[in-house]
Design a protein around this motif. Sequence first.
Motif, PDB file in Angstrom:
ATOM      1  N   ALA A   1       3.608   4.539   1.243  1.00 39.43           N
ATOM      2  CA  ALA A   1       2.243   4.544   0.719  1.00 39.43           C
ATOM      3  C   ALA A   1       1.925   5.879   0.049  1.00 39.43           C
ATOM      4  O   ALA A   1       1.305   5.913  -1.023  1.00 39.43           O
ATOM      5  N   ILE A   2       2.339   6.969   0.662  1.00 39.69           N
ATOM      6  CA  ILE A   2       2.109   8.299   0.087  1.00 39.69           C
ATOM      7  C   ILE A   2       2.841   8.437  -1.239  1.00 39.69           C
ATOM      8  O   ILE A   2       2.287   8.941  -2.226  1.00 39.69           O
ATOM      9  N   GLU A   3       4.076   7.991  -1.286  1.00 41.93           N
ATOM     10  CA  GLU A   3       4.867   8.070  -2.520  1.00 41.93           C
ATOM     11  C   GLU A   3       4.210   7.252  -3.631  1.00 41.93           C
ATOM     12  O   GLU A   3       4.119   7.707  -4.779  1.00 41.93           O
ATOM     13  N   LEU A   4       3.757   6.058  -3.311  1.00 42.46           N
ATOM     14  CA  LEU A   4       3.077   5.240  -4.318  1.00 42.46           C
ATOM     15  C   LEU A   4       1.776   5.903  -4.774  1.00 42.46           C
ATOM     16  O   LEU A   4       1.458   5.903  -5.965  1.00 42.46           O
ATOM     17  N   TYR A   5       1.040   6.494  -3.849  1.00 38.57           N
ATOM     18  CA  TYR A   5      -0.199   7.195  -4.201  1.00 38.57           C
ATOM     19  C   TYR A   5       0.090   8.339  -5.173  1.00 38.57           C
ATOM     20  O   TYR A   5      -0.647   8.547  -6.140  1.00 38.57           O
ATOM     21  N   LYS A   6       1.167   9.094  -4.916  1.00 38.22           N
ATOM     22  CA  LYS A   6       1.554  10.191  -5.818  1.00 38.22           C
ATOM     23  C   LYS A   6       1.827   9.670  -7.226  1.00 38.22           C
ATOM     24  O   LYS A   6       1.661  10.396  -8.195  1.00 38.22           O
ATOM     25  N   ARG A   7       2.261   8.424  -7.329  1.00 32.66           N
ATOM     26  CA  ARG A   7       2.532   7.800  -8.626  1.00 32.66           C
ATOM     27  C   ARG A   7       1.287   7.139  -9.219  1.00 32.66           C
ATOM     28  O   ARG A   7       1.357   6.464 -10.231  1.00 32.66           O
TER      29      ARG A   7
ATOM     30  N   TYR B   1      -2.392   2.455  -6.106  1.00 33.56           N
ATOM     31  CA  TYR B   1      -3.097   2.129  -4.879  1.00 33.56           C
ATOM     32  C   TYR B   1      -2.300   1.078  -4.106  1.00 33.56           C
ATOM     33  O   TYR B   1      -1.788   0.126  -4.679  1.00 33.56           O
ATOM     34  N   THR B   2      -2.229   1.264  -2.802  1.00 33.98           N
ATOM     35  CA  THR B   2      -1.491   0.343  -1.947  1.00 33.98           C
ATOM     36  C   THR B   2      -2.346  -0.015  -0.748  1.00 33.98           C
ATOM     37  O   THR B   2      -2.898   0.861  -0.080  1.00 33.98           O
ATOM     38  N   ARG B   3      -2.452  -1.296  -0.463  1.00 32.62           N
ATOM     39  CA  ARG B   3      -3.156  -1.761   0.733  1.00 32.62           C
ATOM     40  C   ARG B   3      -2.189  -1.607   1.908  1.00 32.62           C
ATOM     41  O   ARG B   3      -1.090  -2.151   1.879  1.00 32.62           O
ATOM     42  N   VAL B   4      -2.591  -0.861   2.934  1.00 32.96           N
ATOM     43  CA  VAL B   4      -1.767  -0.627   4.121  1.00 32.96           C
ATOM     44  C   VAL B   4      -2.524  -1.171   5.326  1.00 32.96           C
ATOM     45  O   VAL B   4      -3.664  -0.788   5.568  1.00 32.96           O
ATOM     46  N   MET B   5      -1.885  -2.076   6.054  1.00 33.53           N
ATOM     47  CA  MET B   5      -2.538  -2.745   7.177  1.00 33.53           C
ATOM     48  C   MET B   5      -1.580  -2.840   8.362  1.00 33.53           C
ATOM     49  O   MET B   5      -0.371  -2.806   8.182  1.00 33.53           O
ATOM     50  N   ARG B   6      -2.157  -3.017   9.533  1.00 36.05           N
ATOM     51  CA  ARG B   6      -1.388  -3.417  10.712  1.00 36.05           C
ATOM     52  C   ARG B   6      -1.699  -4.887  10.934  1.00 36.05           C
ATOM     53  O   ARG B   6      -2.844  -5.314  10.813  1.00 36.05           O
ATOM     54  N   MET B   7      -0.695  -5.665  11.264  1.00 40.33           N
ATOM     55  CA  MET B   7      -0.876  -7.104  11.414  1.00 40.33           C
ATOM     56  C   MET B   7      -1.968  -7.458  12.436  1.00 40.33           C
ATOM     57  O   MET B   7      -2.778  -8.329  12.159  1.00 40.33           O
ATOM     58  N   PRO B   8      -2.034  -6.800  13.598  1.00 41.07           N
ATOM     59  CA  PRO B   8      -3.101  -7.164  14.536  1.00 41.07           C
ATOM     60  C   PRO B   8      -4.506  -7.010  13.939  1.00 41.07           C
ATOM     61  O   PRO B   8      -5.370  -7.859  14.165  1.00 41.07           O
TER      62      PRO B   8
END
Length: 171
Positions: free
Chosen positions: A51-57, A60-67
């Motif tokens: 996610a950090i690497e994509l942000y640097k580029r 935007y990335t949606r990051v979630m925990r399944m629960p």
Amino acid sequence: NLNNTFENFKPMPGTKEALSAFKRVLTGPRFMLLCSGGVGNGKTHLCEAAAIELYKRGKYTRVMRMPEMLSTLRSAINNPEKSYDEILGNYCYAERLIVDDIGAGGSDNEFGDRILETIVIARYGRQLLTIMTTNREINLLPERVLSRFKDKTTSYLVVNEGKDYRELKGN
């Protein structure tokens, strides 16, 4: 955690293939990654690093925990102030999605597996970047989910065989 970058990941025996797959999926042409393995061996760190690497580029990335995903969806059922279809659609069609901890916190039940299957099938068909992790035995995942992650032209299916970093800290 902004410190959880690829550069700060401390490889140990059994983690090299997972680290490599997380880096490679970000550059294509494969667009899906499922990483399984025991607890505490760096899967969440690698999700955050991606996610950090994509942000640097500038992506935007949606990051979630399944629960948490499932909890949000359950709370939207029969709630006129929330749109179940809209929430599920956000998971299915976000350009980039990282889902950590499939199977954690009771998310490996029938409802959880149905949602997982819906998300993976939608994302696979649209060739959307999808990274997922699990502690579950992968043969317990829904067949239609596993089939898509086994497609070597589109996906990486890796096992992080590293030991629990938390246990190693105590030694």
